[in-house]
Scaffold this motif. Structure first.
Motif, mmCIF file in Angstrom:
data_model
loop_
_atom_site.group_PDB
_atom_site.id
_atom_site.type_symbol
_atom_site.label_atom_id
_atom_site.label_comp_id
_atom_site.label_asym_id
_atom_site.label_seq_id
_atom_site.Cartn_x
_atom_site.Cartn_y
_atom_site.Cartn_z
ATOM 1 N N ARG A 1 1.028 13.809 -7.809
ATOM 2 C CA ARG A 1 2.256 14.253 -8.345
ATOM 3 C C ARG A 1 3.325 13.822 -7.167
ATOM 4 N N ASP A 2 3.154 13.967 -5.992
ATOM 5 C CA ASP A 2 4.151 13.628 -5.053
ATOM 6 C C ASP A 2 4.304 12.105 -4.909
ATOM 7 N N ILE A 3 3.247 11.118 -5.122
ATOM 8 C CA ILE A 3 3.405 9.665 -5.272
ATOM 9 C C ILE A 3 4.164 9.535 -6.574
ATOM 10 N N SER A 4 4.004 10.086 -7.477
ATOM 11 C CA SER A 4 4.450 9.739 -8.883
ATOM 12 C C SER A 4 6.143 9.823 -8.532
ATOM 13 N N GLU A 5 6.643 10.984 -7.795
ATOM 14 C CA GLU A 5 7.988 11.083 -7.493
ATOM 15 C C GLU A 5 8.290 9.764 -6.719
ATOM 16 N N GLY B 1 2.866 8.956 -16.391
ATOM 17 C CA GLY B 1 4.212 9.257 -17.011
ATOM 18 C C GLY B 1 5.566 9.047 -16.228
ATOM 19 N N SER B 2 5.229 8.376 -14.934
ATOM 20 C CA SER B 2 6.467 8.175 -14.148
ATOM 21 C C SER B 2 6.470 6.549 -14.054
ATOM 22 N N ILE B 3 5.251 6.132 -14.000
ATOM 23 C CA ILE B 3 5.173 4.581 -13.421
ATOM 24 C C ILE B 3 4.550 3.739 -15.079
ATOM 25 N N GLU B 4 5.209 2.476 -14.988
ATOM 26 C CA GLU B 4 4.973 1.753 -16.210
ATOM 27 C C GLU B 4 3.540 1.644 -16.669
ATOM 28 N N GLN B 5 2.792 0.971 -15.327
ATOM 29 C CA GLN B 5 1.460 0.674 -15.744
ATOM 30 C C GLN B 5 0.538 1.212 -14.290
ATOM 31 N N VAL B 6 -0.229 2.079 -14.715
ATOM 32 C CA VAL B 6 -1.296 2.693 -13.672
ATOM 33 C C VAL B 6 -2.477 2.295 -14.014
ATOM 34 N N ALA B 7 -3.491 1.696 -13.238
ATOM 35 C CA ALA B 7 -4.638 1.388 -13.565
ATOM 36 C C ALA B 7 -5.818 1.566 -12.196
ATOM 37 N N LEU B 8 -7.185 1.724 -12.859
ATOM 38 C CA LEU B 8 -7.959 1.827 -11.749
ATOM 39 C C LEU B 8 -8.645 0.238 -11.176
ATOM 40 N N ARG B 9 -8.863 0.211 -10.091
ATOM 41 C CA ARG B 9 -9.323 -1.251 -9.708
ATOM 42 C C ARG B 9 -10.783 -0.878 -8.678
ATOM 43 N N GLY B 10 -11.687 -1.633 -9.532
ATOM 44 C CA GLY B 10 -12.959 -1.387 -8.562
ATOM 45 C C GLY B 10 -13.982 -0.461 -9.459
ATOM 46 N N ASP C 1 0.754 -1.025 0.026
ATOM 47 C CA ASP C 1 0.032 -0.044 -0.142
ATOM 48 C C ASP C 1 0.921 1.265 -0.003
ATOM 49 N N ILE C 2 0.611 2.125 -0.879
ATOM 50 C CA ILE C 2 1.070 3.638 -0.780
ATOM 51 C C ILE C 2 -0.383 4.278 -0.409
ATOM 52 N N LYS C 3 -0.175 4.715 0.977
ATOM 53 C CA LYS C 3 -1.274 5.526 1.315
ATOM 54 C C LYS C 3 -1.748 6.601 1.030
ATOM 55 N N ASN C 4 -0.609 7.445 0.557
ATOM 56 C CA ASN C 4 -0.710 8.990 0.273
ATOM 57 C C ASN C 4 0.723 9.462 0.102
ATOM 58 N N SER C 5 0.661 10.856 -0.282
ATOM 59 C CA SER C 5 1.753 11.484 -0.255
ATOM 60 C C SER C 5 2.383 11.543 1.102
ATOM 61 N N PHE C 6 3.788 11.508 1.189
ATOM 62 C CA PHE C 6 4.519 11.607 2.374
ATOM 63 C C PHE C 6 4.072 12.704 3.365
ATOM 64 N N VAL C 7 3.805 13.807 2.823
ATOM 65 C CA VAL C 7 3.386 14.994 3.857
ATOM 66 C C VAL C 7 1.866 14.413 4.249
ATOM 67 N N LYS C 8 1.218 13.769 3.845
ATOM 68 C CA LYS C 8 -0.204 13.478 4.192
ATOM 69 C C LYS C 8 -0.269 12.019 4.998
ATOM 70 N N TYR C 9 0.720 11.340 5.244
ATOM 71 C CA TYR C 9 0.702 9.897 5.505
ATOM 72 C C TYR C 9 0.352 9.711 6.851
ATOM 73 N N HIS D 1 -7.057 12.574 -0.999
ATOM 74 C CA HIS D 1 -6.226 12.524 -1.995
ATOM 75 C C HIS D 1 -6.658 13.617 -3.033
ATOM 76 N N ASN D 2 -5.681 14.490 -3.551
ATOM 77 C CA ASN D 2 -6.021 15.326 -4.701
ATOM 78 C C ASN D 2 -4.840 15.010 -5.729
ATOM 79 N N GLU D 3 -5.022 16.094 -6.724
ATOM 80 C CA GLU D 3 -3.901 15.923 -7.773
ATOM 81 C C GLU D 3 -2.467 15.864 -7.294
#
Length: 228
Positions: free
Chosen positions: A173-177, A218-227, A120-128, A167-169
């Motif tokens: 962006r933070d998670i992608s980094e 743009g930063s991750i090989e595969q990104v998909a929605l689940r559910g 699990d990546i719960k959120n950006s680190f600033v909001k973890y 979660h917001n945009e």
């Protein structure tokens, strides 16, 4: 330490595999949206491990894999010993983890005891800390586990359960980094189940979730929605 829950037949928890899911109780997070909240906070009845082994022995050829979930399985002091016995039955093993015990994940992998990891990546680190409901979110440990999964050669996925209140945009962006170059990330739809630790949170709309995908891909090989 015993498991406190079992899903004897799942087509959802290990992609392209028929699995049995085992749930443990201990967890070092208190994510308010956790759909295993009843297990984490209230479970008292344990399932004797010998009964689990007996069931799995009877399902050889019908079940491909065992998913070890929670709670947080890496907090189980005898996790390795239990997985050895599951492996001896011939099953693939998937580990679900929040990433706070990189040493355990590494040890299991180096001893050929796990075949797939979902972290699990719960959120950006600033909001973890806010997202996981505890003051100490173990960010250093999480970073170590991320790095290990991305460099070890094990098959893995990252996953984020989307909560409209959390979660917001910018978080995307933070998670992608944070996981830049990762193999795959699933954005999961939140469902306010009765078993959640807290209630009143809301799912992210599909339209908004698709915008999140555009930010991340743009930063991750595969990104998909689940559910969705």
């Amino acid at each position: 330490m015993d498991f406190v829950g079992i899903d004897k037949f799942s087509l959802l928890d290990f992609e392209d595999r028929i699995s049995c899911v085992l749930f443990c109780k201990p967890c070092n997070y208190r994510c308010p949206f956790c759909h295993n909240g009843t297990t984490v906070l209230e479970a008292e009845t344990v399932i004797p491990f010998e009964d689990i082994l007996e069931y799995l022995e009877s399902r050889k050829g019908l079940i491909d894999a065992v998913v070890v979930s929670g709670g947080e399985p890496t907090l189980m002091p005898d996790l390795k010993e239990k997985i050895i016995k599951l492996k001896q039955l011939g099953f693939l093993i998937k580990l679900d983890t929040n990433g706070t015990n990189p040493e355990v994940v590494k040890d299991l992998y180096e001893n050929h005891l796990i075949d797939y990891v979902a972290m699990d990546i719960k959120n950006s680190f600033v909001k973890y800390a806010m997202t996981v409901g505890v003051k100490n979110a173990f960010l250093d440990k999480i970073s170590q586990t991320i790095k290990f999964l991305m460099t070890s050669g094990i098959d893995y996925e990252f996953r984020t359960t989307l909560i409209d209140e959390f979660h917001n945009e910018q978080d995307m962006r933070d998670i992608s980094e944070t996981i830049k170059g990762a193999k795959r990330l699933y954005l999961q739809k939140y469902v306010d189940r009765e078993s959640c630790i807290a209630h009143g949170y809301h799912e992210v709309s599909k339209e908004k979730a698709e915008r999140f995908v555009d930010i991340l891909k743009g930063s991750i090989e595969q990104v998909a929605l689940r559910g969705y």
